[in-house]
Design an enzyme around this catalytic site. Structure first.
Site, mmCIF file in Angstrom:
data_model
loop_
_atom_site.group_PDB
_atom_site.id
_atom_site.type_symbol
_atom_site.label_atom_id
_atom_site.label_comp_id
_atom_site.label_asym_id
_atom_site.label_seq_id
_atom_site.Cartn_x
_atom_site.Cartn_y
_atom_site.Cartn_z
ATOM 1 N N GLU A 64 0.844 -1.539 0.502
ATOM 2 C CA GLU A 64 -0.064 0.196 0.050
ATOM 3 C C GLU A 64 1.002 1.171 0.219
ATOM 4 O O GLU A 64 0.221 2.062 0.882
ATOM 5 C CB GLU A 64 -1.088 -0.020 1.135
ATOM 6 C CG GLU A 64 -1.532 -1.251 1.185
ATOM 7 C CD GLU A 64 -2.913 -1.459 -0.060
ATOM 8 O OE1 GLU A 64 -3.177 -0.722 -0.656
ATOM 9 O OE2 GLU A 64 -3.542 -2.906 0.057
ATOM 10 N N ALA A 65 1.824 0.789 -0.656
ATOM 11 C CA ALA A 65 3.306 2.527 -0.741
ATOM 12 C C ALA A 65 2.614 3.423 -1.362
ATOM 13 O O ALA A 65 2.957 4.448 -1.469
ATOM 14 C CB ALA A 65 3.843 1.863 -1.611
ATOM 15 N N GLN A 66 1.440 3.953 -1.691
ATOM 16 C CA GLN A 66 0.442 5.031 -2.401
ATOM 17 C C GLN A 66 0.015 6.046 -0.917
ATOM 18 O O GLN A 66 -0.145 7.187 -0.898
ATOM 19 C CB GLN A 66 -1.102 4.600 -3.169
ATOM 20 C CG GLN A 66 -2.252 4.186 -2.355
ATOM 21 C CD GLN A 66 -1.739 2.255 -1.973
ATOM 22 O OE1 GLN A 66 -1.048 1.746 -1.984
ATOM 23 N NE2 GLN A 66 -3.034 2.074 -1.551
ATOM 24 N N CYS A 76 -10.677 -5.062 -17.639
ATOM 25 C CA CYS A 76 -11.323 -4.037 -16.859
ATOM 26 C C CYS A 76 -12.691 -4.564 -15.756
ATOM 27 O O CYS A 76 -12.918 -6.058 -17.223
ATOM 28 C CB CYS A 76 -12.298 -2.976 -18.062
ATOM 29 S SG CYS A 76 -13.759 -2.346 -17.648
ATOM 30 N N CYS A 89 -15.425 -4.867 -18.938
ATOM 31 C CA CYS A 89 -14.846 -5.687 -20.166
ATOM 32 C C CYS A 89 -13.874 -6.049 -20.426
ATOM 33 O O CYS A 89 -13.426 -6.727 -18.989
ATOM 34 C CB CYS A 89 -15.251 -3.950 -21.509
ATOM 35 S SG CYS A 89 -13.824 -3.270 -21.241
ATOM 36 N N HIS A 112 -15.367 3.073 -19.063
ATOM 37 C CA HIS A 112 -15.927 2.282 -18.086
ATOM 38 C C HIS A 112 -16.004 3.050 -17.380
ATOM 39 O O HIS A 112 -16.670 3.420 -16.593
ATOM 40 C CB HIS A 112 -15.944 1.121 -18.128
ATOM 41 C CG HIS A 112 -17.066 0.150 -19.121
ATOM 42 N ND1 HIS A 112 -16.135 -0.875 -19.809
ATOM 43 C CD2 HIS A 112 -18.124 0.748 -19.840
ATOM 44 C CE1 HIS A 112 -16.678 -1.082 -20.672
ATOM 45 N NE2 HIS A 112 -18.019 -0.661 -21.273
HETATM 46 N N1 LIG Z 1 -0.791 -15.945 -4.889
HETATM 47 C C1 LIG Z 1 -1.593 -15.539 -6.259
HETATM 48 N N2 LIG Z 1 -1.938 -16.233 -7.413
HETATM 49 C C2 LIG Z 1 -2.840 -16.478 -7.966
HETATM 50 N N3 LIG Z 1 -3.487 -14.959 -8.151
HETATM 51 C C3 LIG Z 1 -3.171 -14.409 -6.938
HETATM 52 C C4 LIG Z 1 -2.307 -14.372 -6.627
HETATM 53 N N4 LIG Z 1 -2.410 -13.505 -5.606
HETATM 54 C C5 LIG Z 1 -3.664 -13.299 -6.472
HETATM 55 N N5 LIG Z 1 -3.656 -13.365 -7.042
HETATM 56 C C6 LIG Z 1 -5.076 -12.260 -8.118
HETATM 57 O O1 LIG Z 1 -4.841 -11.059 -8.030
HETATM 58 C C7 LIG Z 1 -5.622 -10.835 -7.262
HETATM 59 C C8 LIG Z 1 -5.706 -9.376 -6.254
HETATM 60 O O2 LIG Z 1 -4.729 -9.995 -5.332
HETATM 61 P P1 LIG Z 1 -4.018 -9.270 -3.974
HETATM 62 O O3 LIG Z 1 -3.155 -9.529 -2.887
HETATM 63 O O4 LIG Z 1 -5.390 -8.966 -3.294
HETATM 64 O O5 LIG Z 1 -3.749 -7.661 -5.096
HETATM 65 P P2 LIG Z 1 -3.513 -6.318 -4.604
HETATM 66 O O6 LIG Z 1 -3.366 -5.531 -2.971
HETATM 67 O O7 LIG Z 1 -2.598 -5.340 -5.317
HETATM 68 O O8 LIG Z 1 -5.104 -5.571 -5.579
HETATM 69 C C9 LIG Z 1 -7.153 -11.634 -6.213
HETATM 70 O O9 LIG Z 1 -7.969 -11.686 -6.498
HETATM 71 C C10 LIG Z 1 -6.326 -12.595 -7.652
HETATM 72 O O10 LIG Z 1 -7.044 -13.117 -8.028
HETATM 73 C C1 LIG Z 2 -8.155 3.552 -5.695
HETATM 74 C C2 LIG Z 2 -8.185 4.627 -3.809
HETATM 75 C C3 LIG Z 2 -7.861 2.782 -3.056
HETATM 76 N N1 LIG Z 2 -8.423 3.829 -1.906
HETATM 77 C C4 LIG Z 2 -7.781 2.473 -0.892
HETATM 78 C C5 LIG Z 2 -8.842 1.340 -0.979
HETATM 79 C C6 LIG Z 2 -7.994 0.240 -0.164
HETATM 80 O O1 LIG Z 2 -7.357 0.892 0.863
HETATM 81 C C7 LIG Z 2 -6.686 0.500 -1.047
HETATM 82 C C8 LIG Z 2 -6.313 -0.503 -1.935
HETATM 83 O O2 LIG Z 2 -5.882 -2.291 -1.816
HETATM 84 P P1 LIG Z 2 -5.466 -3.138 -2.877
HETATM 85 O O3 LIG Z 2 -5.900 -4.179 -2.092
HETATM 86 O O4 LIG Z 2 -5.179 -2.630 -3.336
HETATM 87 O O5 LIG Z 2 -6.696 -2.617 -4.031
HETATM 88 O O6 LIG Z 2 -6.688 1.728 -1.220
HETATM 89 C C9 LIG Z 2 -7.854 4.858 -1.436
HETATM 90 O O7 LIG Z 2 -7.975 4.997 -0.165
HETATM 91 N N2 LIG Z 2 -8.679 6.179 -2.218
HETATM 92 C C10 LIG Z 2 -8.693 5.668 -3.733
HETATM 93 O O8 LIG Z 2 -8.440 6.857 -4.135
#
Ligand SMILES: Nc1ncnc2c1ncn2[C@@H]1O[C@H](COP(=O)(O)OP(=O)(O)O)[C@@H](O)[C@H]1O
Ligand SMILES: Cc1cn([C@H]2C[C@H](O)[C@@H](COP(=O)(O)O)O2)c(=O)[nH]c1=O
Length: 157
Positions: A51-53, A108, A111, A148
């Protein structure tokens, strides 16, 4: 060593959790956390930040110093842009400081185009302004393509 900003408390403060269910304890980053000092005391082989953002620019400077002065690799994961389609401040600072940036692509929600934007929903309706940080999960945010982002498909479309 794994770090994550304390403000993302979806799964508890100081916890990195994936949607696939994998979870690891992490050191929470608060405003006054000196990441450089913590890493210098432990000298791990690698530093991971989730969550480096949400990092402040002073934290990004500390990370650059970890790479340059302690010779320890730092890998950050996070979102580039917020729901307004503007760079998160932490991501902006990281783009300026990073040696290498890798894009993780996704499609997306509506789509098969590349997802380039994030839509935010309040009561099921898309919103384009408001406070940048609002912690939430899939019910609140959807990755979408540019088309979208501006117009969500109606039922049956
Ligand atoms: N180890 C893994 N193996 C397969 N698919 C994964 C794995 N980790 C993540 N994914 C895929 O990526 C999606 C997002 O993963 P997540 O770890 O929640 O990412 P982020 O936090 O970056 O949004 C998951 O819902 C899954 O579809
Ligand atoms: C786009 C967006 C996201 N956030 C928050 C929502 C979640 O708590 C994290 C993202 O988590 P992810 O596992 O990488 O999907 O960021 C936010 O606060 N504001 C935004 O605009």
């Amino acid at each position: 060593m794994i770090f994550t900003p304390a403000l993302d408390d979806r799964f508890g403060v100081g916890r990195v959790t994936s949607r696939v269910g994998i979870s690891r304890e992490a050191i929470p980053i608060h405003g006054d956390t000196d990441i450089y000092s913590l890493v210098e005391q432990n000298l791990p082989s690698c530093v991971l930040i989730d969550e480096a953002q949400f990092l402040e620019s002073k934290h990004v400077n500390q990370l650059a110093n970890i790479v340059d002065w302690l010779n320890i690799p730092v890998i950050c994961y996070g979102l580039l842009k917020d729901f307004r389609n503007q760079l998160f401040l932490g991501s902006q600072a990281l783009i300026c400081a990073a040696d290498k940036i890798e894009e993780i692509k996704t499609v997306c929600s509506y789509c098969t185009r590349k997802a380039t934007h994030i839509l935010k929903f309040n009561d099921g309706k898309p919103v384009y302004s408001g406070k940048v940080v609002e912690i939430g999960l899939n019910d609140k945010y959807k990755s979408v393509c540019r088309i979208h982002y501006h117009r969500i498909p109606t039922q049956g479309e």
